[in-house]
Write an enzyme that holds these catalytic residues in place. Structure first.
Site, PDB file in Angstrom:
ATOM      1  N   ASP A 157       0.850  -1.193   0.000  1.00 49.58           N
ATOM      2  CA  ASP A 157       0.000   0.000   0.000  1.00 49.58           C
ATOM      3  C   ASP A 157       0.887   1.246   0.000  1.00 49.58           C
ATOM      4  OD1 ASP A 157      -2.328   1.787   0.621  1.00 49.58           O
ATOM      5  OD2 ASP A 157      -3.309  -0.112   1.085  1.00 49.58           O
TER       6      ASP A 157
ATOM      7  N   HIS B  33      -3.586   6.123   3.436  1.00 53.18           N
ATOM      8  CA  HIS B  33      -4.396   4.992   2.983  1.00 53.18           C
ATOM      9  C   HIS B  33      -3.893   3.670   3.558  1.00 53.18           C
ATOM     10  CE1 HIS B  33      -5.934   1.960   0.073  1.00 53.18           C
ATOM     11  NE2 HIS B  33      -6.941   2.799  -0.089  1.00 53.18           N
TER      12      HIS B  33
ATOM     13  N   ASN C  46     -13.630   0.117  -7.227  1.00 57.92           N
ATOM     14  CA  ASN C  46     -14.744   1.047  -6.988  1.00 57.92           C
ATOM     15  C   ASN C  46     -15.266   1.594  -8.307  1.00 57.92           C
ATOM     16  OD1 ASN C  46     -14.270   0.702  -4.265  1.00 57.92           O
ATOM     17  ND2 ASN C  46     -13.007   2.529  -4.082  1.00 57.92           N
TER      18      ASN C  46
ATOM     19  N   SER D 102     -11.353  -0.758  -0.865  1.00 60.09           N
ATOM     20  CA  SER D 102     -10.063  -0.703  -0.174  1.00 60.09           C
ATOM     21  C   SER D 102     -10.232  -1.018   1.305  1.00 60.09           C
ATOM     22  CB  SER D 102      -9.440   0.688  -0.303  1.00 60.09           C
ATOM     23  OG  SER D 102      -8.711   0.832  -1.483  1.00 60.09           O
TER      24      SER D 102
END
Length: 746
Positions: free
Chosen positions: A167, A205, A305, A378
């Protein structure tokens, strides 16, 4: 452990595809340099990874991958070293996880690389945008919703399990994460070298997703699904918020051996990937994913998404080896932006996503010790990664396939009933999965899809078990001799190690006639499954030879031009073994395989699958199959011709020719379309005939040939003759079979 309702919200966008890096000059006045990834044709056969302990499996996997790279990369690295000395290449980075080399090179060098016989392709080392967080919504008890708190009450919190994140990094100073970092030099990887020793996240994130996996309760509620687990991380995005393909490959490679010592088993048991490339099917990272699964690690990916429309799936989540996770809200309703299937990668027997998990309004860790609320797949994916940590804490021996099966079979089925392309198998229930894993496995594998193989002397089937890997199978003819007393069958990929196995069994010993066979399989728990039946019309002694290239080229008698021949999944044209033969044509040098099994054959039938790709033969015709006598004289051949003609565009043909005492007799040009074709040839000395069938339809025939005393001894397949100094292209072949008189079939 005290349970505190987790009330958290989080919004997260997934990684999006950006333009590739702009080339830059190597030196003042020098040529523009372009970052690329050079992928080699040779790829490790992961079915050869040894079984046994996790330590042995990890070590064997790394050794296999490194050996493949070490034995095939020297020509590429040698060329690049020379060009680096000339100022035409820089930043040379060998990759063993995918057998590739990342390099920044001049266009002339890239052209050289494309021409090397060892190279499969050269792709841009593209850059990708980092995820970003936004939004807020009412807090929700997402951890309890998936049954995690119930597992804690049984004493399993993830202790002893290491989870990893690919990530934006992790803020290791966050109070809910600091004590859970494994620590040491093998627990953090930054391929860009911006933060080489201390876990860092300038985006937030990665900190948020890690909090969902293992976070504590310093903010007054438990934010992590497996707070007893420890974490490691690779920062695949640089501080500017983008990632290169090569950096992601390096991160996957690091996961398999974080301390660069194959003798230590320090790889994580769980890996979370809350990022995507884009819609459609992109298999860039499928080799990395398969390497993880071979190590017993189930790769978890956010589905994307890009909803709410159908076919909005994204890669790598839709890759065959990935476990894809969609997003639902507190009422278990699919989130409007959660990506839906069907998958663009063509797995007809699976749905997309695999499962769903809470992903709307998830509260978790943020930068500077704070908390934030974000939404998206996520956020859903780390719920599944945390659930796997709980499962492995309770049942450490679960393999990757068993982990996936337990998650899917125990998930809460959501409307519509059954697995579908919105919810997959349903919303995960980790408490049910852990409980199911504790139940004794008393049911054996089911067998389905049983067919007679194309060679006519073997059978194929699929054995599948919900709990334990398939470890064996057998067939029998006549009365049931009892479980374990039949004729053994083999795994098509060479090893029994999965919940679902393609089976193959040799029935060539059956005399000619019609028979009903029984087939059954056994799992790792020792359970034999029910018997499935198959009617077989055995050709008896008609079989001569068959090979699907799943075992390399070892089945063939001789090999000519070996460096131009490769067995590769890219040439899988038919069958279940996942491999085919790729022949690189370069100049007038022949490259083919030979079968010396035929013995003075007066009749001969052969069948193979053929894809000429983009090869152009011009005015020439390349011989792609021929059969010869004991003295080496050619008895017949199949030729391929392809050219671009004015007004017609690209045109392709096949043509047969036979040797007779009076000379060579040729058939007509049979036009074919671009793509894969089933080519069948039948030669009969007594009848004096030769015929060609393409895709099951009779296409051409020669009759009245005076060849009754001719006998066939050798068959060749590949780029055999008719080549010129300018010949170039790639031909692909698969599922070769030969017999004396019976119809070989599809």
């Amino acid at each position: 452990m005290t349970r505190i309702a987790v009330v958290a919200v989080l919004a997260g966008l997934l990684l999006g595809l950006a333009a590739p890096s702009v080339g830059h000059p190597a030196q003042r006045g020098g040529p523009a340099m372009v970052p690329v990834i050079v992928t080699l044709k040779a790829q490790a056969n992961l079915s050869a990874v040894p079984h046994g302990s996790r330590r042995a499996r990890l070590r064997g996997l790394e050794e296999l991958l490194r050996q493949t790279a070490d034995s095939t990369q020297p020509p590429v690295l040698g060329l690049l070293d020379k060009r680096r000395a000339q100022g035409l290449a820089s930043k040379i980075q060998p990759l063993w996880v995918v057998n590739a080399v990342a390099v920044t090179a001049a266009p002339s060098v890239i052209d050289e690389l494309k021409g090397l016989p060892e190279v499969a392709r050269v792709d841009p080392d593209g850059r990708f945008l980092a995820p970003a967080g936004s939004g807020s919504s009412p807090a929700e008890p997402n951890v309890s919703a998936i049954g995690a708190a119930a597992v804690w009450d049984e004493g399993d919190t993830g202790a002893g399990v290491v989870v990893a994140s690919l990530d934006t990094g992790v803020d290791a100073s966050h109070p809910d994460l600091a004590a859970r970092w494994r620590g040491g030099t093998n627990s953090w990887f930054d391929p860009y070298g911006e933060h080489p020793t201390i876990p860092t996240d300038v985006n937030g994130h990665g900190t948020h997703t890690m909090g969902v996996m293992v976070g504590g309760d310093s903010g007054g509620s438990w934010i992590g699904v497996a707070p007893g687990a420890t974490w490691i991380a690779a920062k695949i995005f640089d501080d500017r918020g983008s990632a290169t393909v090569s950096a992601v490959h390096l991160a996957f490679q690091w996961l398999l051996d974080p301390d660069s010592d194959p003798a230590t088993a320090d790889a994580p048991q769980v890996v979370n990937n809350s990022w995507t490339l884009a819609g459609g099917c992109d298999l860039t990272f499928e080799p990395d994913i398969q390497a993880l699964r071979s190590a017993g690690i189930l790769p978890v990916f956010a589905a994307g998404n890009f909803g709410p429309t159908s076919s909005s799936d994204a890669s790598p989540a839709n890759n065959p080896g990935a476990l894809s996770v969609g997003s639902v809200d507190a009422s278990d309703t699919i989130a409007s932006d959660s990506s839906r299937g069907p998958t663009a990668c063509g797995q007809l027997q699976t749905t997309f996503p695999s499962v769903v998990a809470p992903g709307v309004g998830i509260r978790s860790a943020d930068l500077f010790g704070a908390f934030s609320s974000q939404s998206g797949t996520s956020m859903a994916a780390p719920h599944v990664a945390g659930a796997l940590a709980l499962m492995l804490s309770a049942h450490p021996g679960l393999g990757a396939d068993a982990q996936e099966s337990l998650l899917r079979t125990t998930a809460l089925d959501l409307a519509p009933a059954g697995s579908d392309d919105s919810y997959g198998s349903g919303r995960i229930d980790v408490a049910a999965a852990v409980a199911a894993a504790a139940q004794p496995d008393s049911t054996g594998p089911d067998v389905s899809g049983q067919v007679v193989a194309p060679d006519g002397a073997s059978i194929e089937a699929i054995a599948a078990d919900l709990r334990s890997p398939v470890t064996g199978a057998e067939w029998f003819q006549g009365p049931d001799p009892g479980a374990g007393l039949g004729s053994p069958m083999a795994a098509a990929d060479g090893s029994f190690d999965s919940l679902s196995e393609s089976l193959t069994g040799d029935v060539s010993a059956l005399p000619a006639g019609s028979w009903t066979l029984g087939i059954r399989a056994r799992d790792a728990a020792g359970n034999w499954g029910p018997v499935a039946h198959l009617d077989v019309a055995s050709p008896g002694s008609d079989r001569i030879f068959a090979d699907g290239f799943g075992g390399g080229l070892s089945a063939w008698s001789t090999i000519v031009g070996g460096t131009a021949l490769a067995t590769t999944p890219a040439a899988e044209l038919h069958g279940a073994d996942g491999w085919g033969l790729e022949v690189t044509v370069s100049g007038s040098r022949p490259a083919f395989v030979s079968d010396h099994t035929p013995t003075a054959e007066p009749s001969y039938r052969s069948r193979f699958y053929f894809d000429p790709g983009s090869s152009l033969t011009g005015r020439h015709a390349w011989t792609v199959f021929d059969a010869r006598s004991r003295t080496g004289a050619r008895l017949f051949k199949v030729a391929f011709r392809s050219r671009v003609t004015s007004g017609w565009g690209r045109r392709e043909w096949l043509r047969i020719a036979a040797r007779t005492p009076a000379g060579v007799v040729s058939g007509r040009l049979v036009p074919i379309t671009a793509g894969v074709h089933r080519v069948e040839v039948a030669w009969d000395a007594a009848a004096g005939s030769l015929s060609l069938s393409v895709d099951g339809a009779a296409s051409d025939g020669l009759a009245g040939l005076s060849i009754s005393d001719y006998r066939l001894e050798t068959a060749d397949l590949g780029a055999i003759g008719g080549l010129s100094s300018t010949a170039a292209g790639v031909l692909r072949f698969d599922e070769f079979a030969s017999a004396r008189s019976f119809a070989i079939g599809p």
